[in-house]
Every structure is written in structure tokens, then in C-alpha cells.
Design a protein around this motif. Structure first.
Motif, PDB file in Angstrom:
ATOM      1  N   PHE A 156       3.890  -0.911   3.606  1.00  0.00           N
ATOM      2  CA  PHE A 156       3.561   0.339   2.703  1.00  0.00           C
ATOM      3  C   PHE A 156       5.041   0.693   2.051  1.00  0.00           C
ATOM      4  O   PHE A 156       6.130   0.445   2.588  1.00  0.00           O
ATOM      5  CB  PHE A 156       3.382   1.377   3.773  1.00  0.00           C
ATOM      6  N   ALA A 157       4.726   1.108   0.692  1.00  0.00           N
ATOM      7  CA  ALA A 157       5.876   1.183   0.061  1.00  0.00           C
ATOM      8  C   ALA A 157       5.621   2.506  -1.038  1.00  0.00           C
ATOM      9  O   ALA A 157       4.956   2.255  -1.974  1.00  0.00           O
ATOM     10  CB  ALA A 157       6.280  -0.014  -0.975  1.00  0.00           C
ATOM     11  N   GLY A 158       6.065   3.741  -0.736  1.00  0.00           N
ATOM     12  CA  GLY A 158       5.772   4.771  -1.704  1.00  0.00           C
ATOM     13  C   GLY A 158       6.714   4.500  -2.893  1.00  0.00           C
ATOM     14  O   GLY A 158       7.499   3.888  -2.797  1.00  0.00           O
ATOM     15  N   ALA A 159       6.037   5.022  -4.052  1.00  0.00           N
ATOM     16  CA  ALA A 159       6.869   4.893  -5.430  1.00  0.00           C
ATOM     17  C   ALA A 159       8.159   5.499  -5.206  1.00  0.00           C
ATOM     18  O   ALA A 159       8.249   6.492  -4.453  1.00  0.00           O
ATOM     19  CB  ALA A 159       6.043   5.764  -6.236  1.00  0.00           C
ATOM     20  N   SER A 160       8.844   5.003  -5.865  1.00  0.00           N
ATOM     21  CA  SER A 160      10.188   5.735  -6.059  1.00  0.00           C
ATOM     22  C   SER A 160      10.353   6.975  -6.841  1.00  0.00           C
ATOM     23  O   SER A 160      10.914   7.637  -6.485  1.00  0.00           O
ATOM     24  CB  SER A 160      11.337   4.646  -6.357  1.00  0.00           C
ATOM     25  N   ARG A 161       9.243   6.840  -7.793  1.00  0.00           N
ATOM     26  CA  ARG A 161       9.205   8.085  -8.477  1.00  0.00           C
ATOM     27  C   ARG A 161       7.604   8.178  -8.758  1.00  0.00           C
ATOM     28  O   ARG A 161       7.087   7.236  -9.232  1.00  0.00           O
ATOM     29  CB  ARG A 161      10.137   8.170  -9.509  1.00  0.00           C
ATOM     30  N   GLY A 174       5.123  -3.466   7.384  1.00  0.00           N
ATOM     31  CA  GLY A 174       6.388  -3.117   7.061  1.00  0.00           C
ATOM     32  C   GLY A 174       6.383  -1.662   6.347  1.00  0.00           C
ATOM     33  O   GLY A 174       5.347  -1.395   5.943  1.00  0.00           O
ATOM     34  N   VAL A 175       7.449  -0.991   6.341  1.00  0.00           N
ATOM     35  CA  VAL A 175       7.773   0.251   5.252  1.00  0.00           C
ATOM     36  C   VAL A 175       8.701   0.244   4.812  1.00  0.00           C
ATOM     37  O   VAL A 175      10.022  -0.102   5.318  1.00  0.00           O
ATOM     38  CB  VAL A 175       7.292   1.352   6.414  1.00  0.00           C
ATOM     39  N   ILE A 176       8.906   0.325   3.318  1.00  0.00           N
ATOM     40  CA  ILE A 176      10.043   0.398   2.530  1.00  0.00           C
ATOM     41  C   ILE A 176      10.299   2.041   2.651  1.00  0.00           C
ATOM     42  O   ILE A 176       9.550   2.833   2.269  1.00  0.00           O
ATOM     43  CB  ILE A 176       9.885   0.051   1.120  1.00  0.00           C
ATOM     44  N   ALA A 177      11.611   2.350   3.100  1.00  0.00           N
ATOM     45  CA  ALA A 177      12.081   3.647   3.224  1.00  0.00           C
ATOM     46  C   ALA A 177      12.002   4.167   1.990  1.00  0.00           C
ATOM     47  O   ALA A 177      12.644   3.832   0.936  1.00  0.00           O
ATOM     48  CB  ALA A 177      13.461   3.827   3.995  1.00  0.00           C
ATOM     49  N   HIS A 178      11.740   5.538   1.725  1.00  0.00           N
ATOM     50  CA  HIS A 178      11.677   6.365   0.667  1.00  0.00           C
ATOM     51  C   HIS A 178      12.853   7.086   0.693  1.00  0.00           C
ATOM     52  O   HIS A 178      13.312   7.666   1.794  1.00  0.00           O
ATOM     53  CB  HIS A 178      10.783   7.122   0.226  1.00  0.00           C
ATOM     54  N   PRO A 179      14.060   6.923  -0.289  1.00  0.00           N
ATOM     55  CA  PRO A 179      15.380   7.579  -0.156  1.00  0.00           C
ATOM     56  C   PRO A 179      15.130   9.004   0.106  1.00  0.00           C
ATOM     57  O   PRO A 179      16.262   9.577   0.909  1.00  0.00           O
ATOM     58  CB  PRO A 179      16.046   7.451  -1.690  1.00  0.00           C
ATOM     59  N   ALA A 180      14.303   9.739  -0.226  1.00  0.00           N
ATOM     60  CA  ALA A 180      14.210  11.108  -0.060  1.00  0.00           C
ATOM     61  C   ALA A 180      13.505  11.801   1.234  1.00  0.00           C
ATOM     62  O   ALA A 180      14.021  12.656   1.847  1.00  0.00           O
ATOM     63  CB  ALA A 180      13.164  11.768  -1.128  1.00  0.00           C
ATOM     64  N   LEU A 220       0.807  -1.133  -0.179  1.00  0.00           N
ATOM     65  CA  LEU A 220      -0.171  -0.164   0.103  1.00  0.00           C
ATOM     66  C   LEU A 220       0.925   1.158  -0.088  1.00  0.00           C
ATOM     67  O   LEU A 220       2.064   1.146   0.360  1.00  0.00           O
ATOM     68  CB  LEU A 220      -0.929   0.123   1.260  1.00  0.00           C
ATOM     69  N   HIS A 221       0.199   2.304  -0.511  1.00  0.00           N
ATOM     70  CA  HIS A 221       1.011   3.668  -0.448  1.00  0.00           C
ATOM     71  C   HIS A 221       0.483   4.738   0.517  1.00  0.00           C
ATOM     72  O   HIS A 221       1.250   5.682   0.835  1.00  0.00           O
ATOM     73  CB  HIS A 221       1.127   4.100  -1.825  1.00  0.00           C
ATOM     74  N   CYS A 222      -0.847   4.567   0.882  1.00  0.00           N
ATOM     75  CA  CYS A 222      -1.320   5.853   1.685  1.00  0.00           C
ATOM     76  C   CYS A 222      -2.306   5.486   2.737  1.00  0.00           C
ATOM     77  O   CYS A 222      -3.267   4.651   2.473  1.00  0.00           O
ATOM     78  CB  CYS A 222      -2.336   6.365   0.349  1.00  0.00           C
ATOM     79  N   PRO A 223      -1.860   5.926   4.153  1.00  0.00           N
ATOM     80  CA  PRO A 223      -2.741   5.398   5.146  1.00  0.00           C
ATOM     81  C   PRO A 223      -3.993   6.043   4.974  1.00  0.00           C
ATOM     82  O   PRO A 223      -4.898   5.257   5.588  1.00  0.00           O
ATOM     83  CB  PRO A 223      -1.970   6.017   6.196  1.00  0.00           C
ATOM     84  N   TYR A 224      -4.333   7.041   4.312  1.00  0.00           N
ATOM     85  CA  TYR A 224      -5.778   7.731   4.405  1.00  0.00           C
ATOM     86  C   TYR A 224      -6.600   6.723   3.212  1.00  0.00           C
ATOM     87  O   TYR A 224      -7.899   6.636   3.653  1.00  0.00           O
ATOM     88  CB  TYR A 224      -5.648   8.912   4.026  1.00  0.00           C
ATOM     89  N   CYS A 225      -6.015   6.146   2.302  1.00  0.00           N
ATOM     90  CA  CYS A 225      -6.834   5.173   1.322  1.00  0.00           C
ATOM     91  C   CYS A 225      -7.121   3.982   2.035  1.00  0.00           C
ATOM     92  O   CYS A 225      -8.065   3.260   1.813  1.00  0.00           O
ATOM     93  CB  CYS A 225      -6.009   5.161   0.071  1.00  0.00           C
ATOM     94  N   HIS A 226      -6.177   3.570   2.987  1.00  0.00           N
ATOM     95  CA  HIS A 226      -5.979   2.013   3.347  1.00  0.00           C
ATOM     96  C   HIS A 226      -5.728   1.718   4.658  1.00  0.00           C
ATOM     97  O   HIS A 226      -5.959   0.682   5.386  1.00  0.00           O
ATOM     98  CB  HIS A 226      -4.784   1.157   2.656  1.00  0.00           C
ATOM     99  N   GLY A 227      -5.501   2.858   5.484  1.00  0.00           N
ATOM    100  CA  GLY A 227      -5.073   2.604   6.875  1.00  0.00           C
ATOM    101  C   GLY A 227      -6.132   1.957   7.720  1.00  0.00           C
ATOM    102  O   GLY A 227      -5.544   1.039   8.676  1.00  0.00           O
ATOM    103  N   TRP A 228      -7.076   2.478   7.744  1.00  0.00           N
ATOM    104  CA  TRP A 228      -8.075   1.980   8.491  1.00  0.00           C
ATOM    105  C   TRP A 228      -8.596   0.381   8.361  1.00  0.00           C
ATOM    106  O   TRP A 228      -8.670  -0.120   9.512  1.00  0.00           O
ATOM    107  CB  TRP A 228      -9.682   2.786   8.437  1.00  0.00           C
ATOM    108  N   GLU A 229      -8.530   0.034   7.095  1.00  0.00           N
ATOM    109  CA  GLU A 229      -8.768  -1.494   6.716  1.00  0.00           C
ATOM    110  C   GLU A 229      -7.782  -2.242   7.365  1.00  0.00           C
ATOM    111  O   GLU A 229      -7.919  -3.570   7.717  1.00  0.00           O
ATOM    112  CB  GLU A 229      -8.935  -1.604   5.301  1.00  0.00           C
ATOM    113  N   VAL A 230      -6.375  -1.788   7.509  1.00  0.00           N
ATOM    114  CA  VAL A 230      -5.381  -2.836   8.190  1.00  0.00           C
ATOM    115  C   VAL A 230      -4.952  -2.394   9.384  1.00  0.00           C
ATOM    116  O   VAL A 230      -3.762  -2.937   9.944  1.00  0.00           O
ATOM    117  CB  VAL A 230      -4.264  -2.678   7.173  1.00  0.00           C
ATOM    118  N   ARG A 231      -5.661  -1.510  10.140  1.00  0.00           N
ATOM    119  CA  ARG A 231      -5.023  -0.986  11.422  1.00  0.00           C
ATOM    120  C   ARG A 231      -5.113  -2.158  12.431  1.00  0.00           C
ATOM    121  O   ARG A 231      -5.459  -3.108  12.400  1.00  0.00           O
ATOM    122  CB  ARG A 231      -6.255  -0.093  12.000  1.00  0.00           C
TER     123      ARG A 231
END
Ligand SMILES: Cc1cc2nc3c(=O)[nH]c(=O)nc-3n(C[C@H](O)[C@H](O)[C@H](O)COP(=O)(O)OP(=O)(O)OC[C@H]3O[C@@H](n4cnc5c(N)ncnc54)[C@H](O)[C@@H]3O)c2cc1C
Length: 322
Positions: A234-239, A155-161, A139-150
Motif C-alpha cells: 500500500f502506497a498512498g500518493a505523496s501528492r 507492506g505500507v509505505i509511510a506517508h510523511p503527513a 495499492l492505495h485504498c483498502p476499500y477498493c482492493h482490501g477484500w481481494e488481498v485480505r
């Protein structure tokens, strides 16, 4: 029959909306209701298509993205807006203030004004098995999915930025969070202190793949051979790559952001190219569905107002309208 249709018959369409997602359909709805001869061209790849449900959209919370768009298409059709499946591959000024669009099937369409709502592509971290689970348990966004998986094992993949940011955010939805630094650099002292305060564990090794059983994520594999049990990643897009080919071809001004380049727009969605508006995710990564709908509405209304006054000025000055 309204006055505009009589006055301005020199273009195929007074407005063409390129992209028929949330932003484009919203722009088209207001253009149709403004009696504008409008076409929507849509390539049929909305960003949230992998997700079964769309959350956080008032009065439509939990609806499927496909049903939402189908409802939008029915609404614009009721106002005479045309919808066409296809991809706009070329766009050029026509020398009289409008534009000629070329479609992938080779057809051309004349447009007096444009709204570009082509969205963006999430370029995902290159981790084995990740792309196939996008929108499901990656998933990428807690507002879109957070409630469902609370409360689940995140796990979270760190975004380099911004390596700590997403882990700190999602720790609001679960007390069991592991941040995988993967290819991001070392954490600042401040980030480390915040992660500590949030109770987030940190794994420093590179992630090599995902463990999946019965089509459900069960863990995250590390280069040292360990698998850390996790049910959500949770894994934000790298770009975030704006689908801005049409805007670039027309020379629209772009701005650099930590996530990629996005078109410059004013508060109505007007770009630096006269006669071209943009709305939704093609203008920035923060536009969720309700924002995209709102921005599309504003762009459509601003486009209509601009045409109203352009035509009145022309008429008052005795110039041809259109
Ligand atoms: C997995 C996932 C889940 C999400 N869940 C939610 C959620 O629960 N709630 C929420 O509010 N937001 C959610 N989002 C965000 C949501 O997807 C966006 O806010 C929304 O899609 C933005 O709408 P848009 O109209 O700007 O772009 P899009 O919906 O992406 O629509 C753009 C359209 O333009 C078309 N197009 C592109 N180029 C061309 C071209 N050259 N010619 C013609 N057509 C073209 C595309 O094919 C597409 O159909 C989610 C995102 C992802 C990735």
C-alpha cells in the motif's frame, strides 16, 4: 423539441462537462435528461484506469472501469448528449455570463455553463518499479482492493503527513503488516502504541526498490541491502494533484489540504466562479466512484435549476433569455 432549445440558441452548448469520468458522465446524464444541449469533452485518462476491476460500486461491484465508462457513454448518448475526445486547454469568460473553451486541437466551444470533473493525478512515491505496479499489487485504498488481498503479506509505505495512518487501517484486512517509514520522520509515541496494538512491524530504513518475480510483487528492497518479503504494497500518493487547470484559469477559489490544493465548492458543487460547478476527484481526494457519481448528479441538477430560474427571471422582466 423543448422550449429551452428554442429560447437559448446563442451558445453552442447550454452546458459543457469538462472530463468524462464517473463524475462527468453522471452530470451529463442528468443534464441530458433535463433537455439541456450538453457536450462532454474527455481526455480519456480516468484515475482508476490501471485497475482491472472497480469495487464497492453498488450493482457494479467488480466491473472493469472501462466497461463502466462505456456504459455511461451509451446512456448519455441516448439523451442526445454529445461526447468528444479531447483536452480542454483554455477557458475564459465570454463577457455575457458564459465561457469560451479552447481545446488542444485549437477548436473553440461556447458554453453557457460549465461542470468541471477533471479528476486528479496520483503523484507516486519515487521508488524504483513502483509506478508500473500501481493498481495491480501496489495499492492505495483498502476499500477498493482490501477484500481481494485480505490476509496477504502487506507492506505500507509511510506517508510523511500521516506516517502510521494507512498501516493502522489496512491492518484490519491482514494480520501480517510491515510499515516502511522510508522518508517519513520518526513516529509519535501514540502512533507507535497504536501500531503495536495492531501488530504492525516497523522498518525504519529507506526503500530503494521492489522485488518482482513472474510479474508479481515478492518483496520490498531496503537501502541496507535486505529484501522484506511482501506480496502487496500500500502506497498512498505523496501528492494528489487536482487536474484543476480549467478552474485555476477561471480564478476559482482553492483550499489547502495535507494532500494538495482543491477547489472550494458548496454542497451542490458550485464553485466561487458564477456558472461553474465542479464534482468528483477534482474537488477532493475522498471521492470514490459512487461519491463522484453522486456529486456529478448534484452538480448537473443544480446547474439545470439555475438555468431554469435565470431564464424565468429574464422572461418575467422582459430581458433577453440566455
Ligand atoms: C488504482 C486505482 C484504483 C481505484 N479503484 C477504485 C475502486 O475499486 N472503487 C472506487 O470506487 N474507486 C476507485 N478508485 C478511485 C476512482 O478512480 C475515482 O473515484 C474516480 O475515478 C473519480 O472519478 P472522477 O470522474 O472524479 O475522475 P476520473 O475518473 O479521473 O475522470 C476524469 C476525466 O477527466 C479527464 N480530463 C482531465 N483533464 C481534462 C481536460 N483538461 N479536458 C478534458 N478532459 C480532461 C481525464 O482524462 C479523465 O478521463 C481507484 C483509484 C485508483 C488510483
Amino acid at each position: 423539441m423543448n422550449a429551452h432549445l428554442d429560447l437559448d440558441s446563442t451558445y453552442d452548448y447550454e452546458a459543457v462537462v469538462v472530463g468524462g469520468g464517473a463524475a462527468g458522465l453522471s452530470a451529463a446524464l442528468i443534464l441530458g435528461r433535463s433537455l439541456r444541449r450538453t457536450l462532454v469533452v474527455d481526455a480519456g485518462q480516468p484515475r482508476n484506469a490501471p485497475a482491472a476491476h472497480m469495487q464497492g460500486v453498488l450493482s457494479r461491484d467488480g466491473m472493469s472501469p472501462a466497461d463502466f465508462l462505456a456504459a455511461g457513454r451509451a446512456e448519455i448518448a441516448a439523451y442526445g448528449v454529445e461526447w468528444r475526445a479531447g483536452e480542454v486547454t483554455g477557458a475564459a469568460p465570454d463577457g455575457r455570463g458564459g465561457f469560451t473553451l479552447t481545446l488542444a486541437d485549437g477548436d473553440t466551444v461556447g458554453a453557457r455553463r460549465l461542470v468541471v470533473t477533471t479528476g486528479l493525478v496520483d503523484e507516486l512515491p519515487r521508488i524504483d518499479g513502483l509506478a508500473g505496479r500501481w493498481g495491480r499489487d501496489v495499492l492505495h485504498c483498502p476499500y477498493c482492493h482490501g477484500w481481494e488481498v485480505r490476509g496477504e503479506a502487506f507492506g505500507v509505505i509511510a506517508h510523511p503527513a500521516m506516517p502510521a495512518h494507512q498501516a493502522l487501517m489496512v491492518a484490519h484486512w491482514s494480520e501480517d503488516v510491515t510499515l516502511f517509514l522510508h522518508t517519513a520522520g520518526e513516529l509519535s509515541e501514540h502512533d507507535a502504541a497504536l501500531l503495536d496494538a495492531a501488530g504492525v512491524r516497523v522498518e525504519r530504513g529507506e526503500v530503494t526498490g521492489l522485488a518482482v518475480e513472474d510479474d508479481r510483487l515478492t518483496g520490498v528492497r531496503l537501502a541496507d541491502g535486505r529484501t522484506v518479503a511482501r506480496s502487496v504494497l500500500f502506497a498512498g500518493a505523496s501528492r494528489l494533484a487536482a487536474r484543476d487547470g480549467v478552474l485555476r484559469r477561471l480564478g476559482a477559489e482553492l483550499r489547502a489540504t495535507p494532500f494538495g490544493e482543491f477547489v472550494v465548492v458548496d454542497e451542490t458543487g458550485r464553485t466561487s466562479v458564477p456558472g461553474v460547478w465542479a464534482a468528483g476527484n477534482v474537488t477532493g481526494p475522498q471521492e470514490q466512484v459512487v461519491n463522484a457519481v453522486s456529486r456529478g448528479y448534484r452538480a448537473g441538477a443544480a446547474l439545470n435549476a439555475e438555468l431554469v430560474f435565470a431564464d424565468l427571471e429574464a422572461k418575467a422582466a422582459g430581458r433577453p433569455v440566455g
